[in-house]
Design a protein around this motif. Structure first.
Motif, mmCIF file in Angstrom:
data_model
loop_
_atom_site.group_PDB
_atom_site.id
_atom_site.type_symbol
_atom_site.label_atom_id
_atom_site.label_comp_id
_atom_site.label_asym_id
_atom_site.label_seq_id
_atom_site.Cartn_x
_atom_site.Cartn_y
_atom_site.Cartn_z
ATOM 1 N N LEU A 136 0.779 -1.161 0.161
ATOM 2 C CA LEU A 136 0.102 -0.037 0.127
ATOM 3 C C LEU A 136 0.982 1.246 -0.016
ATOM 4 C CD1 LEU A 136 -2.814 -1.056 2.383
ATOM 5 C CD2 LEU A 136 -2.963 -0.653 0.017
ATOM 6 N N ASP A 137 2.118 1.333 0.322
ATOM 7 C CA ASP A 137 2.937 2.321 0.619
ATOM 8 C C ASP A 137 3.955 2.513 -0.700
ATOM 9 O OD1 ASP A 137 3.949 4.515 2.105
ATOM 10 O OD2 ASP A 137 5.877 3.295 2.060
ATOM 11 N N HIS A 183 2.633 2.660 -6.286
ATOM 12 C CA HIS A 183 2.939 3.311 -7.486
ATOM 13 C C HIS A 183 3.324 2.457 -8.643
ATOM 14 C CE1 HIS A 183 3.840 7.469 -6.208
ATOM 15 N NE2 HIS A 183 4.415 7.246 -4.970
ATOM 16 N N ASP A 184 3.593 1.385 -8.463
ATOM 17 C CA ASP A 184 3.653 0.473 -9.530
ATOM 18 C C ASP A 184 2.672 -0.176 -10.102
ATOM 19 O OD1 ASP A 184 6.683 0.585 -8.989
ATOM 20 O OD2 ASP A 184 6.474 -0.767 -7.332
ATOM 21 N N GLU A 214 -7.061 -3.114 -16.942
ATOM 22 C CA GLU A 214 -7.347 -3.442 -15.468
ATOM 23 C C GLU A 214 -6.669 -4.887 -15.028
ATOM 24 O OE1 GLU A 214 -7.951 -1.135 -13.258
ATOM 25 O OE2 GLU A 214 -8.963 0.102 -14.558
ATOM 26 N N ILE A 215 -6.429 -4.751 -14.100
ATOM 27 C CA ILE A 215 -5.820 -6.017 -13.240
ATOM 28 C C ILE A 215 -6.778 -7.043 -12.806
ATOM 29 C CG2 ILE A 215 -4.334 -7.098 -11.414
ATOM 30 C CD1 ILE A 215 -2.565 -4.423 -11.922
ATOM 31 N N ASP A 246 -8.616 6.399 -10.363
ATOM 32 C CA ASP A 246 -7.184 6.082 -10.340
ATOM 33 C C ASP A 246 -6.205 5.972 -8.926
ATOM 34 O OD1 ASP A 246 -7.143 5.821 -13.404
ATOM 35 O OD2 ASP A 246 -6.631 7.991 -13.492
ATOM 36 N N GLY A 247 -7.056 6.832 -8.135
ATOM 37 C CA GLY A 247 -6.452 6.795 -6.775
ATOM 38 C C GLY A 247 -6.886 5.683 -5.977
ATOM 39 N N LYS A 248 -8.045 5.205 -6.222
ATOM 40 C CA LYS A 248 -8.638 4.302 -5.392
ATOM 41 C C LYS A 248 -8.064 2.644 -5.968
ATOM 42 C CE LYS A 248 -12.996 1.180 -4.853
ATOM 43 N NZ LYS A 248 -14.368 0.965 -5.355
ATOM 44 N N ILE A 249 -8.129 2.377 -7.169
ATOM 45 C CA ILE A 249 -7.690 1.093 -7.636
ATOM 46 C C ILE A 249 -6.561 0.503 -7.181
ATOM 47 C CG2 ILE A 249 -7.620 -0.488 -9.564
ATOM 48 C CD1 ILE A 249 -9.815 0.909 -11.007
ATOM 49 N N PRO A 250 -5.348 1.228 -7.174
ATOM 50 C CA PRO A 250 -3.925 0.741 -6.571
ATOM 51 C C PRO A 250 -4.130 0.187 -5.251
ATOM 52 C CG PRO A 250 -3.718 2.649 -7.926
ATOM 53 C CD PRO A 250 -5.142 2.467 -7.683
#
Lengths: 340, 340, 340, 340
Positions: free
Chosen positions: C176-177, C181-182, C193-194, C313-317
């Motif tokens: 999460l940290d 980014h990756d 999407e993954i 885009d902020g949520k999915i990662p």
């Protein structure tokens, strides 16, 4: 009359790799002497025999094994013949260089390794990449602690184009046919055994590959017994040539091997700075490695040491390949201990 | 009995380069057959003869030239013997491969070229770098117009360490011994003749080199007849290995050849990212070029074509070398027309 | 008096990243004007206010939001405050640039995205790497078909050294940290999407990291909905600096981004050819990307377009990060659909 | 009211470089404050004054020099005005940053340096490349003995395209306009004076360049007082972009600076492995160097040290340029002592 200071060699199989071995043994390894070749293709056998002054041509490996001046055999025939030939050679007390894979069945490999062990002959398996000057030096650097303790291994291994579908049908699939080299490389570089493996695959290049139950693209996660993590990616078709790169990352840094290129030309033109593509395929990239593995085999006979690639080294990558297959079938990580 | 389909070869001189040629002719060039070697060192000659099944050993080149099965000779003896041997070989109607330089005196070269011309035999001079895969491709790219019209040529040519002083005393000096290869490369790549040259030199590495009247460091300006400008820099001692780079800049871009390295390893550690040094010296760097030049010579005999490096190509770099010497002595640009 | 042609901005948080944003907004983005900063550290706030002529300093974000001249806020305070501030800002009709992650809980993110949506303000999340000139061009090349259909994505992402243990305890863990980014990069480059993820981890660098339940080394397999396979490797400590490389392999070739180095020096010495290490960490490597993401945010307000990095885009990662965590806990591949 | 802790600066000239200096002084150098700009182009002056809050606009440099709050001037007007402005500035006791060249006549430079010396003000000449991070580090490495004693210096310096013919007519020619930077670089890196120079030139790119008596291609040999040899090659048109490379070879190895590229992308496709071209021209390549030279100038005023590029450093490259011109006219090496 055979020169008693030389290792008398018989070569079984005169396909692409068999021919490479014959050439190296005859031209580049003064301590070896090829006394017999065994081939179903009499024409090729005759040509080779004339070019390299090889006294005997046979069509069945038993004739070759009967030759008492022969100390060692090189088994470069089709995979399905390896078991029978290796066992007969061991019983005939000939040292054995066997192309990979020894067999596609673990049981058959185990049986063969037993026969070899009892006979006391040497057995070297043809994992040629271990003798590539780049990977050899990479392994030495790791062993000497250049990067401290290894943490992550990355292998990229991509072929320039897929083999024919007919070949793929009997190849055992991408993991047993292609990735097997990367499994060997992983064990060689890390110097530890793989504990668990997770594989995913896809069919991108040719739907026929999927129709025969195989994959042309794969990504594999490795976990070694000592905790090191690894990843391998494979493709059957890199349009830019044979892509063979390895990177090992550790507590003190990273060492990597890049692709070999045929020249050092750079063209800097209006549209970019262009360098040459990697060497086309294994015959070019591993040219010298094929020579060095054979030199090493002959040397291990002369000075009576253990071959650099043992029977066990020949077996375990097959086992890992089956674990990869099981992983992809069941979509879960598979422990090596599940595969016997 | 000689195989009539092959070119019968006699090799004169069994030093480092002579031995390389013998090996290539015997192992790698099926169309050639070494029938005789001539050497003052009978021990080496015997060893080579046994290893490569060479039927005749001689101690004087005339014996070798008397052998009627010999079609061609390779002259790899010391420079001071080249003239006499080449002329005798031409008179004996043997094709000639002669190591560079043919001689250090222009008059002697001219005389020899005349004898060769009259006899009708082929003469190839040993400018091996023309057969290096990198320079060969570089020349082709230039010829095909990859960079448009060439404007500037840059050659860097540095040895890993200077030869012994005793050798330097008879070598003719850095321009005739070392830069001669770069002069040949300049002509080969640009495809035009040099009109004027300006040279400066210095003694940085060993004062003894200065004491025998030679230089160990040099920078040379070239002006070709067609106006192209060039620069060469030389050193007798690059501690990091044999440095052989060329760059050609033109109206459409730039092509360059870098150094060849023995492996593709990169170590990225705390103190930097480290790659391997260039191959040590000419034997390693130009290994394949030595084979290709000999193959080309044998081929030119078989298909009856002009050798790729002619007698004129052997002479002109010597002439340029004398122009460089005159330039450095008189500290002024010297026209090639001043040197006869 | 505020210039009506400019976007009035309030910046909340004056830590390392907040300060970078303030500098860029004040010095490099003429269309923006920082009107207020909110910080718990009055000393830093005062210094920044003086250096950049910022008229207002506040200690609570509500004061800042009350400023009617402010059109947009930059949320660069600690992660646990993002939700409250973003919701308040949306309700106050201020456009929002929020540093990643919006929050560590998916529910909280969903709630915030709802509030933002209802309010009609713009929200851009701080995935700065999307604005790195290298990755931006990489994405364009892929989108334009330079490599045909992508088959394999490889991301190497390694920090130079781990953050303090106290930070790690509240960070949500490596996935999460850091890997977040990756995950964003993977989605950005592949444009899909993954579907499923498999993660393995290890503790190599510091046992304390393991004691707080985290990993410092990880290897992750990605499978996208369209079948593309990917692999990510992470380490919290690359002694040679920030390692940020990406390679995408496809039907027509491969494109890759290497590390940025601070200079182009090569030292070729007795022990190797040495080049410079990668730039130390994200502040150096992504310096320009931080400016470009802020310019893009301001521009999206001025021309009224959708921000380049959306709330989704902020949520999915984050969702992918939880899937990775679940995967490592249960040692099995986890489908994204399992995480809500 | 001027901040007394800051250096008050007046900038004369608002062309491309003047504008760059103004931007840097206003945005990036907190210790400096631009109080006045002098320009013949009132429109540009007004725009700059508004953007950067510059209180005074003047059309004659004397007005600017009358401003008592101004401590230093930046002279970025056309070359033919430098002498008069520098002398007036010195007489007005303003420190001077003057773009290169101070003048094209050595006598005028000498006179100006005398006036400056008598006045006691500082003078820094705009040889920006000395502040390039690559060349700066190269010089440090050489000075610290990384390569032992230097033997050979190689500079490649090629522009992407020639300036307009009208400019070339008044530029003083390629050696005074373009190579002057390389002469400065040579002195900077080697830390010694050039003793003798030999230059050859050609017209390859545009016949008009020849018609105005200039060259567009040049190769230059340098001999330093300490015996080090150097070579420079110049072209007015490298179609692949600004080519700025330097290599220094010495007793312990070689250090080199390559071209800077805008990104680290590599595309490996069917026709080759392609990387990006060098940054287009000096504004891109030396962007940061322009900032660092100005910071260094301001700093030398604040801490009262000698500027990093002195008046003498401004003069000698002009002298070398005249030696190059004489060399090419008379086709002979020219000693620097011949040029006064």
């Amino acid at each position: 009359m055979k020169d008693s200071s030389k290792v008398g060699v018989g070569v079984i199989g005169t396909g692409r790799i068999g021919t490479v071995h014959i050439k190296h043994l005859c031209q580049n390894i003064p301590n070896a002497e090829v006394l017999s070749i065994c081939s179903l293709d009499t024409k090729i056998a005759k040509t080779l025999s004339e070019r390299y002054y090889i006294p005997q041509i046979t069509t069945h490996f038993n004739q070759l094994l009967d030759n008492s001046e022969i100390d060692a055999v090189v088994v470069a025939s089709s995979t399905d013949t390896h078991i029978e030939i290796c066992q007969a050679a061991a019983n005939a007390r000939k040292h054995i260089f066997c192309e990979k894979p020894i067999a596609l069945e673990l049981k058959a490999i185990d049986d063969t390794l037993s026969v070899v062990k009892e006979s006391g002959v040497k057995l070297q398996v043809g994992f040629n990449r271990r003798f590539d000057v780049n990977f050899l030096r990479l392994q030495e650097l790791i062993r000497k602690g250049e990067i401290g303790v290894p943490h992550i291994l990355r292998i990229t291994s991509r072929d320039p184009s897929p083999p024919p579908i007919e070949y793929l049908k009997v190849s055992g699939g991408i993991f047993l046919d292609m990735t097997i080299h990367d499994f060997d490389m992983a064990r060689f570089l890390i110097g530890d055994e793989i504990d668990e493996i997770y594989a995913v695959g896809n069919v991108n290049i040719d739907p026929e590959i999927g129709q025969v139950g195989d994959f042309d693209t794969a990504v594999i996660t490795l976990r070694f017994k000592n905790g090191i993590l690894g990843t391998i990616d494979n493709s059957r078709q890199a349009v830019y040539g044979y892509d063979q790169r390895v990177e090992v990352f550790g507590s003190k840094g990273m060492v990597s091997v890049g692709n070999s290129v045929p020249d050092t030309i750079t063209s800097t033109l209006k549209n970019g700075s262009i360098t040459s593509l990697p060497q086309h395929f294994f015959i070019e990239r591993y040219k010298q490695a094929y020579l060095l593995e054979m030199e090493s085999f002959i040397q291990s006979i002369i000075v009576d040491t253990k071959p650099k690639v043992t029977g066990k080294d020949g077996k375990i990558p097959i086992q890992i390949g089956y674990a990869a297959l099981k992983s992809i079938e069941e979509n879960r990580p598979v422990s090596l201990s599940e595969i016997q």
